[in-house]
Design an enzyme around this catalytic site. Structure first.
Site, short mmCIF file in Angstrom:
data_model
loop_
_atom_site.label_atom_id
_atom_site.label_comp_id
_atom_site.label_asym_id
_atom_site.label_seq_id
_atom_site.Cartn_x
_atom_site.Cartn_y
_atom_site.Cartn_z
N HIS A 34 -3.21 7.22 3.02
CA HIS A 34 -3.66 5.93 2.51
C HIS A 34 -5.04 5.65 3.09
CE1 HIS A 34 -3.95 1.85 1.41
NE2 HIS A 34 -3.60 1.34 2.58
N CYS B 209 0.82 -1.23 0.00
CA CYS B 209 0.00 0.00 0.00
C CYS B 209 0.85 1.27 0.00
CB CYS B 209 -0.94 -0.01 1.18
SG CYS B 209 -2.02 -1.45 1.21
N ASN C 185 -10.13 0.25 0.74
CA ASN C 185 -8.67 0.30 0.65
C ASN C 185 -8.23 -0.29 -0.69
OD1 ASN C 185 -5.93 -0.22 0.87
ND2 ASN C 185 -6.03 -0.97 2.98
N1 COA Z 1 -18.18 -8.01 10.51
C1 COA Z 1 -18.62 -8.27 11.77
N2 COA Z 1 -17.78 -8.64 12.75
C2 COA Z 1 -16.48 -8.72 12.47
C3 COA Z 1 -15.96 -8.45 11.20
C4 COA Z 1 -16.89 -8.08 10.20
N3 COA Z 1 -16.50 -7.78 8.94
N4 COA Z 1 -14.62 -8.62 11.22
C5 COA Z 1 -14.29 -8.97 12.46
N5 COA Z 1 -15.42 -9.03 13.23
C6 COA Z 1 -15.53 -9.38 14.63
C7 COA Z 1 -14.37 -10.17 15.16
O1 COA Z 1 -14.53 -11.54 14.89
C8 COA Z 1 -14.45 -9.86 16.63
O2 COA Z 1 -15.44 -10.67 17.21
P1 COA Z 1 -15.26 -11.25 18.69
O3 COA Z 1 -15.16 -10.07 19.59
O4 COA Z 1 -16.49 -12.07 18.87
O5 COA Z 1 -14.00 -12.06 18.65
C9 COA Z 1 -14.93 -8.42 16.68
O6 COA Z 1 -15.53 -8.17 15.41
C10 COA Z 1 -13.86 -7.42 16.95
O7 COA Z 1 -12.77 -7.72 16.11
P2 COA Z 1 -11.49 -6.84 16.08
O8 COA Z 1 -10.51 -7.41 15.09
O9 COA Z 1 -10.98 -6.60 17.47
O10 COA Z 1 -12.08 -5.46 15.52
P3 COA Z 1 -11.36 -4.08 15.32
O11 COA Z 1 -12.13 -3.04 15.99
O12 COA Z 1 -9.88 -4.17 15.60
O13 COA Z 1 -11.50 -3.85 13.76
C11 COA Z 1 -10.27 -4.01 11.73
C12 COA Z 1 -10.93 -4.77 12.85
C13 COA Z 1 -9.70 -5.00 10.73
C14 COA Z 1 -11.31 -3.14 11.05
C15 COA Z 1 -9.14 -3.11 12.31
O14 COA Z 1 -8.33 -3.87 13.17
C16 COA Z 1 -8.30 -2.49 11.26
O15 COA Z 1 -8.77 -1.69 10.47
N6 COA Z 1 -6.98 -2.80 11.24
C17 COA Z 1 -6.11 -2.27 10.21
C18 COA Z 1 -6.34 -3.01 8.93
C19 COA Z 1 -5.72 -2.34 7.74
O16 COA Z 1 -5.73 -1.15 7.64
N7 COA Z 1 -5.19 -3.15 6.84
C20 COA Z 1 -4.65 -2.68 5.62
C21 COA Z 1 -3.26 -2.26 5.78
S1 COA Z 1 -2.65 -1.53 4.32
#
Ligand code: COA
Length: 329
Positions: free
Chosen positions: A248, A115, A278
């Site tokens: 980004h 990215c 993204n």
């Molecule tokens: N829909 C519903 N629930 C979801 C889900 C979705 N699409 N994806 C994950 N969950 C659930 C998980 O299973 C978890 O459930 P649990 O509490 O029962 O275990 C819960 O939501 C929380 O998950 P978590 O991973 O802690 O959520 P978060 O607030 O950290 O958000 C992301 C997850 C991926 C959105 C966040 O971590 C993020 O944006 N990270 C950076 C990713 C990124 O930018 N990547 C690209 C890099 S270039």
């Protein structure tokens, strides 16, 4: 190091099919509410039958038109991508051919910094500008072909698209910062690529993109701040001297955290992730072209582009006085 360039034109290509959060609700256990609250994303575009080079060509043609030049004026093609059409020829060579430039001497290469790829390519381009006249820099991705459409933790985040920019010699000063933290732990990785059809993906399960979302989130907040501060320091400027920051487009909450930590009003950060999700290396040039179209970038503006990605990679470019470019609508 700072280099003097002029941004001559820019453009973007949306992929063919718009997929909303409601469409994904039918596919995986998720909800529009969850995706919007956790990421800010409402929709994304994915390709039907166009590959990365096709999107790159569409964005390039817009940029060429807006720069008021002809295809044959281009000396260099740099394509930032982690989803090339194939391993070889490079996407840059495919773009050269599709622009009808196979008989024109061109320096054409792909750059894979995930990215952060467009930022790395931009830095290379400005280092090449004393030797070449017109450099076409493209970020183009078909991430849909490396997504597991049954994995809700990743498939809701990404989209396809391309953005392009043409630079020549000029009087805008660029201040670059790029860094990487080689990672073997697999925080964010993918091994395989095949074109997706109707959210069906045929590659083996261990080749899909996987991610440890929380680790990436923390990394992103840290390095976005570090990268912005680095280019400000080089330019002897403060954040108050900057008119617009184009980050980004990964997640609204990441950008909001950075804004809060830096005590910057969130409105200074341009965002289109609501619509595009993204798009990896394409996200910054798409956002740049849209910001320009919205009239947010004129020749007097100071703009910072900043990003992060797999690798782990990150970086920023400060453009001091953008300087009279004409970008396409
Ligand atoms: N829909 C519903 N629930 C979801 C889900 C979705 N699409 N994806 C994950 N969950 C659930 C998980 O299973 C978890 O459930 P649990 O509490 O029962 O275990 C819960 O939501 C929380 O998950 P978590 O991973 O802690 O959520 P978060 O607030 O950290 O958000 C992301 C997850 C991926 C959105 C966040 O971590 C993020 O944006 N990270 C950076 C990713 C990124 O930018 N990547 C690209 C890099 S270039």
């Amino acid at each position: 190091m700072n280099n003097q360039v002029k941004i001559l034109g820019c453009g973007l290509a949306k992929a063919q099919q718009k997929i909303t959060n409601f469409d994904l609700e039918k596919r995986v256990e998720t909800s529009d509410e969850w995706i919007v609250q956790r990421t800010g994303i409402s929709s994304r575009y994915i390709t039907i039958d166009e590959n990365t080079s096709d999107l790159a060509v569409r964005a390039s043609l817009q940029a060429i038109e807006s720069a008021h030049i002809q295809n044959k004026d281009i000396d260099v093609i740099l394509v930032a991508t982690m989803t090339p059409d194939c391993l070889t020829p490079s996407t840059a060579c495919l773009v050269q051919a599709k622009l009808g430039l196979n008989d024109v001497p061109i320096f054409a290469i792909d750059i894979n910094a995930a990215c952060s790829g467009f930022l790395y390519a931009f830095q290379l381009a400005s280092d090449l500008i004393n030797r070449y006249q017109k450099i076409l820099i493209i970020g183009s991705e078909t991430l849909s072909k490396m997504l597991n459409w049954d994995d809700r933790s990743t498939c809701v985040l990404f989209g396809d698209g391309a953005g392009a920019m043409i630079i020549g010699q000029g009087s805008s000063q660029l201040f670059h910062y790029a860094n990487s933290e080689g990672d073997l732990s697999g925080v964010l990785k993918a091994n395989g690529l095949t074109l997706t059809q109707n959210l069906q993906n045929q590659i083996p399960i261990d080749q899909f993109l996987t991610m440890q979302g929380n680790d990436v989130f923390r990394f992103a907040v840290r390095v976005l701040k570090e990268s912005i501060e680095n280019v400000l320091k080089q330019a002897h400027l403060t954040i108050d001297d900057i008119d617009l920051i184009i980050p980004h487009q990964a997640n609204y909450r990441i950008i909001n955290h950075v804004a809060k930590r830096m005590k910057v009003d969130i409105s200074k950060f341009y965002m289109n992730l609501q619509e595009f999700g993204n798009t990896s290396a394409a996200s910054i040039p798409i956002a740049y072209a849209q910001a320009h179209e919205a009239g947010l970038i004129d020749e007097h503006k100071r703009v910072i582009l900043v990003g992060f990605g797999s690798g782990l990679t990150y970086g920023a470019t400060l453009i001091d006085k953008v300087g009279g470019e004409e970008c396409v609508k």
